[in-house]
Structures are given as C-alpha cells and as structure tokens.
Design a protein around this motif. Structure first.
Motif, PDB file in Angstrom:
ATOM      1  N   GLN A 296       0.846  -1.191   0.000  1.00 31.12           N
ATOM      2  CA  GLN A 296       0.000   0.000   0.000  1.00 31.12           C
ATOM      3  C   GLN A 296       0.882   1.241   0.000  1.00 31.12           C
ATOM      4  O   GLN A 296       1.973   1.230   0.577  1.00 31.12           O
ATOM      5  N   ILE A 297       0.427   2.294  -0.665  1.00 32.37           N
ATOM      6  CA  ILE A 297       1.081   3.587  -0.547  1.00 32.37           C
ATOM      7  C   ILE A 297       0.004   4.643  -0.314  1.00 32.37           C
ATOM      8  O   ILE A 297      -1.157   4.459  -0.678  1.00 32.37           O
ATOM      9  N   CYS A 298       0.399   5.739   0.313  1.00 26.91           N
ATOM     10  CA  CYS A 298      -0.518   6.849   0.491  1.00 26.91           C
ATOM     11  C   CYS A 298       0.283   8.142   0.576  1.00 26.91           C
ATOM     12  O   CYS A 298       1.502   8.116   0.788  1.00 26.91           O
ATOM     13  N   ARG A 299      -0.365   9.249   0.407  1.00 22.05           N
ATOM     14  CA  ARG A 299       0.281  10.549   0.528  1.00 22.05           C
ATOM     15  C   ARG A 299       0.457  10.882   2.002  1.00 22.05           C
ATOM     16  O   ARG A 299      -0.432  10.629   2.823  1.00 22.05           O
ATOM     17  N   LYS A 300       1.609  11.472   2.360  1.00 27.21           N
ATOM     18  CA  LYS A 300       1.844  11.808   3.758  1.00 27.21           C
ATOM     19  C   LYS A 300       0.908  12.916   4.222  1.00 27.21           C
ATOM     20  O   LYS A 300       0.321  12.845   5.299  1.00 27.21           O
ATOM     21  N   SER A 301       0.768  13.966   3.423  1.00 29.70           N
ATOM     22  CA  SER A 301      -0.140  15.061   3.744  1.00 29.70           C
ATOM     23  C   SER A 301      -0.366  15.891   2.498  1.00 29.70           C
ATOM     24  O   SER A 301       0.346  15.738   1.488  1.00 29.70           O
ATOM     25  N   GLU A 302      -1.352  16.768   2.533  1.00 32.57           N
ATOM     26  CA  GLU A 302      -1.643  17.631   1.397  1.00 32.57           C
ATOM     27  C   GLU A 302      -0.554  18.686   1.191  1.00 32.57           C
ATOM     28  O   GLU A 302      -0.435  19.249   0.116  1.00 32.57           O
ATOM     29  N   LYS A 303       0.220  18.973   2.234  1.00 33.32           N
ATOM     30  CA  LYS A 303       1.225  20.029   2.157  1.00 33.32           C
ATOM     31  C   LYS A 303       2.544  19.552   1.564  1.00 33.32           C
ATOM     32  O   LYS A 303       3.411  20.344   1.242  1.00 33.32           O
ATOM     33  N   THR A 304       2.737  18.238   1.444  1.00 34.52           N
ATOM     34  CA  THR A 304       3.971  17.704   0.871  1.00 34.52           C
ATOM     35  C   THR A 304       3.639  16.699  -0.226  1.00 34.52           C
ATOM     36  O   THR A 304       2.518  16.205  -0.322  1.00 34.52           O
ATOM     37  N   TYR A 358      -0.899 -15.348  12.514  1.00 30.36           N
ATOM     38  CA  TYR A 358       0.022 -15.872  11.508  1.00 30.36           C
ATOM     39  C   TYR A 358       0.112 -14.990  10.267  1.00 30.36           C
ATOM     40  O   TYR A 358       0.842 -15.328   9.325  1.00 30.36           O
ATOM     41  N   GLY A 359      -0.589 -13.850  10.248  1.00 27.19           N
ATOM     42  CA  GLY A 359      -0.528 -13.023   9.050  1.00 27.19           C
ATOM     43  C   GLY A 359      -0.999 -11.604   9.288  1.00 27.19           C
ATOM     44  O   GLY A 359      -1.779 -11.331  10.209  1.00 27.19           O
ATOM     45  N   ILE A 360      -0.471 -10.697   8.467  1.00 26.43           N
ATOM     46  CA  ILE A 360      -0.869  -9.292   8.503  1.00 26.43           C
ATOM     47  C   ILE A 360      -1.363  -8.913   7.113  1.00 26.43           C
ATOM     48  O   ILE A 360      -0.620  -9.033   6.129  1.00 26.43           O
ATOM     49  N   LYS A 361      -2.601  -8.473   7.034  1.00 28.54           N
ATOM     50  CA  LYS A 361      -3.156  -8.041   5.750  1.00 28.54           C
ATOM     51  C   LYS A 361      -3.552  -6.576   5.861  1.00 28.54           C
ATOM     52  O   LYS A 361      -4.454  -6.219   6.619  1.00 28.54           O
ATOM     53  N   LEU A 362      -2.839  -5.725   5.131  1.00 32.01           N
ATOM     54  CA  LEU A 362      -3.138  -4.301   5.162  1.00 32.01           C
ATOM     55  C   LEU A 362      -4.272  -4.024   4.180  1.00 32.01           C
ATOM     56  O   LEU A 362      -4.149  -4.251   2.980  1.00 32.01           O
ATOM     57  N   LEU A 363      -5.396  -3.551   4.702  1.00 32.98           N
ATOM     58  CA  LEU A 363      -6.570  -3.322   3.871  1.00 32.98           C
ATOM     59  C   LEU A 363      -6.659  -1.885   3.352  1.00 32.98           C
ATOM     60  O   LEU A 363      -7.207  -1.646   2.276  1.00 32.98           O
ATOM     61  N   TYR A 364      -6.138  -0.941   4.141  1.00 34.00           N
ATOM     62  CA  TYR A 364      -6.300   0.463   3.751  1.00 34.00           C
ATOM     63  C   TYR A 364      -5.333   1.321   4.550  1.00 34.00           C
ATOM     64  O   TYR A 364      -5.054   1.039   5.732  1.00 34.00           O
ATOM     65  N   ALA A 365      -4.816   2.367   3.926  1.00 30.50           N
ATOM     66  CA  ALA A 365      -3.967   3.340   4.617  1.00 30.50           C
ATOM     67  C   ALA A 365      -4.202   4.705   3.989  1.00 30.50           C
ATOM     68  O   ALA A 365      -4.299   4.812   2.761  1.00 30.50           O
ATOM     69  N   ALA A 366      -4.289   5.727   4.812  1.00 26.26           N
ATOM     70  CA  ALA A 366      -4.546   7.064   4.292  1.00 26.26           C
ATOM     71  C   ALA A 366      -4.103   8.117   5.298  1.00 26.26           C
ATOM     72  O   ALA A 366      -4.085   7.870   6.508  1.00 26.26           O
ATOM     73  N   SER A 367      -3.722   9.282   4.786  1.00 30.42           N
ATOM     74  CA  SER A 367      -3.429  10.430   5.621  1.00 30.42           C
ATOM     75  C   SER A 367      -4.724  11.203   5.858  1.00 30.42           C
ATOM     76  O   SER A 367      -5.370  11.633   4.898  1.00 30.42           O
ATOM     77  N   ILE A 368      -5.104  11.345   7.121  1.00 28.16           N
ATOM     78  CA  ILE A 368      -6.377  11.963   7.462  1.00 28.16           C
ATOM     79  C   ILE A 368      -6.128  13.087   8.476  1.00 28.16           C
ATOM     80  O   ILE A 368      -5.379  12.888   9.444  1.00 28.16           O
ATOM     81  N   TYR A 369      -6.742  14.226   8.236  1.00 26.50           N
ATOM     82  CA  TYR A 369      -6.583  15.356   9.142  1.00 26.50           C
ATOM     83  C   TYR A 369      -7.600  15.232  10.292  1.00 26.50           C
ATOM     84  O   TYR A 369      -8.801  15.176  10.064  1.00 26.50           O
ATOM     85  N   ALA A 370      -7.084  15.174  11.518  1.00 33.01           N
ATOM     86  CA  ALA A 370      -7.954  15.011  12.682  1.00 33.01           C
ATOM     87  C   ALA A 370      -7.311  15.655  13.899  1.00 33.01           C
ATOM     88  O   ALA A 370      -6.167  16.021  13.883  1.00 33.01           O
TER      89      ALA A 370
END
Length: 370
Positions: A296-304, A358-370
């Motif tokens: 998975q990849i995601c943007r770190k933030s809107e400013k970068t 026995y396993g790690i499944k990454l379903l979603y990743a996102a930068s969220i402002y909170a």
C-alpha cells in the motif's frame, strides 16, 4: 436560625473567557492533538468543549487539524480488522480500540475520505458481500452507521463528488445497467440507483480493481477485473472505454499526488504515470526496496508530495512477521523521470511470536486530518 451560604466558584483561565473566544484559542495550530488529549484528561469542561462538533468544525476551517496516517489491518486469524494510527514520534502503529455495533467487513470494502474521517462501503462479511456502510470518525475514534446500500457489494469503486458518494460495481452476476451504480446523498441520507448508459460497446465491469477521482473533469477513472480501464461521468451517467494498461500486473490501490497517479508493485517498485495514459514508469532510486512487494502507498499530507509505503517483512533468522513502512520524498528531474529518496524506513508493527496470529493483511492506509 441557620443561614445557607452559597459558594461561588471563581472562573479562571480559559473559562474566564467567552466560550467562542476559548474555542478559538484551543483551535490555534500551536495546540497539538497531544495537548488536547492532556486537556481532556485534566478537565471535564475542556473535554466537553474539545469533543463538540462546533470545535471540530472550527479547527477544520482554520486548517489546524494535523495529518495522521490511519491504517486498517487484518491480523489473521482474528475475525475482524482493526484501526491503527501511525505514531509520528515513535513511528509505531498504535491500536485504536473500538466497539462497533456490528463486525466490520473482513476485506473487499471500498473507502472514501471525507474531512476528518473515512467511509467504509460494502465488503465481505463471512465471505458474502454486504450492503453496510459506516463512517469512521478519526477525530474522536468512533464508528457511525449509515443507511445501507440498495445492493450488497464487494470490490466496488466509491468516490465523493459534490456531497454525493458514487458506488460502482461489486454486485456480481446480478449487475445490469439499472443497478450497477448507486449514489448516496449526504444531505438527504438516501441511496438511489443510477441507470447507466455506455457510450461504446464495452461490457459493464462486475468488479473494480482500481479507481480514482479525476477532479479536473469530476469523473471516475477505473480499471475492471479484466484489466480494461474506463471512465464514469456522473453528469451524464455514462461509462466509456479508456486506454489499456501499459504494464498489466500486480498493483496496489491508486494514489493521486501532485497531478500524477501512483501505485505500488512487486519487487519494491513504486510506479507513476500521467492521468488517462496509464503509461506506468518506475520511480527511480528505490533499489533497497527490491526484496519486498509494496502492499500500500498513500500521501503523507496535502502540504507535501512525500509518500508513505508499506510492506510485509520477516525478520532475518526469525519467524516473526513485521509490517514495515517508509517515508519517501519525490523529485521530478525530467518530464519523464521521477526519483525517490527514502527519508525513513523501519518496522511499524510486529506480530507477537507467542500469539496465534500468523498473518498481517493491510486493507487500507490514508493520511487523514484530525
């Protein structure tokens, strides 16, 4: 005769100010989320102010919310996934303990970012598609159920356009032009089917592999289960053929950064291309990731323009399974040459070897402002 003495509490600090002024003071960018948490613990009055919708909206309007990486992991064989937040100081995933009304889907959900939270749409529950829709509020870490879709869906596409959420595909063999798409109106909280027409002879895709909202044209660009791309226009409710993928194969979810599409691939490759072309090119300078498949990849933030990548890794000489992450800065050195520099990398989550996991499944990743 006894006289009753009425005790007066002297107001001091923030509470000596009008509530509106106190709220603006607490919404200043210098006040971090850690500071707010400390205030909430120290004072019930401060906590009631901090968790109020008015305060949250004010902080959002003042652009004082902080970007945090939220990750939805399925730790197998646990029955349900769990939300985590990537601690920016310790660079470890911290679990968020929630008690939803019902078990969330195990996989194949669609996700839509909205302000300070994320919609989770459809997916598989006990191996069957569900019509359930929920909103995960990243400000106070709570689930909020929404009206269910008219059709159970898994591996669908979902995107937000002008306060309406468009969901495409994912309803299996029963799909036709009358039920393949439906739309949720945030203002009326209602779902409606969209009767979709095709401007070509293309077959309606049953499942959606990837999709992204092209904001310039307010249309959805996606890839079906057969690898053929297409575009969907909400304005005229039509779909049309797109270009073929130049390098078909394993792809993570598309990510829109700085006017380009990005995705992860096998052997540590991060690919990028211009919209509508799908002429994927490898980001150079990331050879040290070549032993891993990016999950998975995601943007770190809107400013970068930095991106955050994730992948599974086994420790050398150990059966321990770890989830690793890397922050990568991007530099365009030539119109067709993009270079990446790993600013940081390391394990962010490790399975306990004594547990039954026995396993790690990454379903979603996102930068969220909170």
């Amino acid at each position: 005769m006894k006289t009753k003495m009425k005790m007066k509490t002297k107001m001091c600090g923030l509470w000596s100010l009008p509530e509106e002024v106190a709220m603006k003071c607490l919404a200043l960018p210098q006040i971090s989320r850690a500071d707010l948490a400390a205030l909430a613990i120290a004072s019930k009055e401060h906590r009631s102010l901090i968790v109020s919708p008015d305060y949250r909206l004010l902080r959002f309007q003042m652009r004082c919310l902080e970007p945090n990486i939220y990750v939805w992991l399925h730790i197998l064989p646990e029955p349900t996934p769990q939300w985590f937040i990537l601690n920016p100081v310790h660079r470890r995933l911290k679990p968020i303990h929630l008690k939803p009304d019902k078990a969330p889907p195990e996989s194949s959900s669609a996700f839509v970012l909205r302000s300070f939270g994320v919609f989770v749409i459809g997916g598989l529950v006990n191996g069957k598609p569900t019509s359930d829709v929920s909103f995960f509020d990243c400000f106070d870490h709570t689930w909020h159920p929404l009206p269910p879709m008219k059709m159970p869906r898994a591996s669908a596409s979902a995107n937000m356009i002008n306060r309406k959420m468009y969901v495409l595909g994912g309803c299996g063999d029963v799909a036709d032009s009358s039920n393949w798409a439906e739309v949720f109106d945030l203002d009326t909280q209602t779902w409606e089917f969209l009767s979709v027409t095709s401007s070509t002879t293309m077959k309606i895709p049953l499942s959606i592999q990837q999709s992204v909202l092209m904001r310039q044209k307010n249309e959805v660009y996606a890839v079906g289960e057969d690898g053929q791309s297409f575009s969907f226009s909400p304005s005229d409710k039509s779909i049309s053929n797109g270009v073929a993928d130049s390098k078909p194969g394993y792809r993570t979810e598309w990510c829109w950064i700085g006017g380009f599409l990005f995705c992860g691939s096998t052997r540590g490759k991060i690919l990028w291309c211009s919209p509508y072309e799908l002429n994927w090119t490898e980001v150079k300078g990331l050879d040290e990731l070549s032993e891993y498949d990016i999950s998975q990849i995601c943007r770190k933030s809107e400013k970068t323009k930095n991106i955050v990548a994730f992948w599974n890794s086994s420790s050398l000489g150990s059966d321990t399974l770890e989830l690793w992450s890397a922050e990568i800065s991007l530099e365009l050195r030539h119109p067709h040459e993009l270079w990446g520099k790993i600013e940081w990398s390391g394990p962010v989550f490790k399975l306990d070897p004594l547990s039954h996991s026995y396993g790690i499944k990454l379903l979603y990743a996102a930068s969220i402002y909170a």
